[in-house]
Scaffold this motif. Structure first.
Motif, mmCIF file in Angstrom:
data_model
loop_
_atom_site.group_PDB
_atom_site.id
_atom_site.type_symbol
_atom_site.label_atom_id
_atom_site.label_comp_id
_atom_site.label_asym_id
_atom_site.label_seq_id
_atom_site.Cartn_x
_atom_site.Cartn_y
_atom_site.Cartn_z
ATOM 1 N N GLY A 17 4.027 -8.387 0.476
ATOM 2 C CA GLY A 17 3.001 -7.247 1.158
ATOM 3 C C GLY A 17 3.747 -5.744 1.013
ATOM 4 O O GLY A 17 3.627 -4.750 1.144
ATOM 5 N N GLN A 18 5.194 -6.015 1.728
ATOM 6 C CA GLN A 18 6.077 -4.869 1.905
ATOM 7 C C GLN A 18 6.289 -4.101 0.295
ATOM 8 O O GLN A 18 6.186 -2.765 0.377
ATOM 9 C CB GLN A 18 7.441 -5.167 2.215
ATOM 10 N N LYS A 20 4.061 -4.032 -2.056
ATOM 11 C CA LYS A 20 2.657 -3.458 -2.198
ATOM 12 C C LYS A 20 2.367 -2.120 -1.503
ATOM 13 O O LYS A 20 2.088 -1.323 -1.980
ATOM 14 C CB LYS A 20 1.475 -4.595 -2.076
ATOM 15 N N GLY A 21 2.985 -2.403 -0.225
ATOM 16 C CA GLY A 21 3.050 -1.099 0.541
ATOM 17 C C GLY A 21 3.782 0.019 -0.155
ATOM 18 O O GLY A 21 3.375 1.222 0.093
ATOM 19 N N ARG A 24 1.789 1.566 -2.517
ATOM 20 C CA ARG A 24 0.673 2.575 -2.057
ATOM 21 C C ARG A 24 1.443 3.856 -1.481
ATOM 22 O O ARG A 24 0.909 4.784 -1.795
ATOM 23 C CB ARG A 24 -0.172 1.828 -0.892
ATOM 24 N N MET A 25 2.587 3.729 -0.910
ATOM 25 C CA MET A 25 3.139 5.033 -0.611
ATOM 26 C C MET A 25 3.546 5.841 -1.680
ATOM 27 O O MET A 25 3.498 6.990 -1.634
ATOM 28 C CB MET A 25 4.454 4.649 0.278
ATOM 29 N N GLN A 38 11.522 1.870 3.705
ATOM 30 C CA GLN A 38 10.809 0.498 3.355
ATOM 31 C C GLN A 38 11.780 0.012 2.430
ATOM 32 O O GLN A 38 11.725 -1.572 2.662
ATOM 33 C CB GLN A 38 9.582 0.895 2.898
#
Length: 87
Positions: A17-18, A20-21, A24-25, A38
């Motif tokens: 999930g991190q 994928k985040g 997105r960033m 991140q």
């Protein structure tokens, strides 16, 4: 599934999930500093998973009744695994 394995699987899903985040960033052109923070968090999380896996492996190696090798040989092999993990 053992508790340790479930814990590791949960951590890996969180890392996924991190990641994928972070994607997105980047898609949203987030600040480079925020992206790097991140990425550092993901690296720390991956290291923690590796440490947990190594810890479980070490406990298994040192307490296994199936391994008939001398303990110093088992420890030597364990140290080789540790060295390759921390590189």
């Amino acid at each position: 599934m053992t508790t340790e394995k479930q814990n590791i699987m949960n951590r890996l899903k969180r890392i996924e999930g991190q990641l994928k985040g972070i994607q997105r960033m980047l898609d949203n052109e987030a600040c480079c500093v925020d992206v790097l923070i991140q990425i550092a968090a993901v690296k720390a999380a991956v290291n923690k998973v590796g440490t947990l896996i190594f810890e479980n492996h070490a406990k298994e190696c040192l307490t296994s009744s199936e391994d008939t090798r001398p303990k110093d040989e088992v420890i030597e092999d364990l140290m080789k695994v540790l060295i390759s993990f921390i590189k």
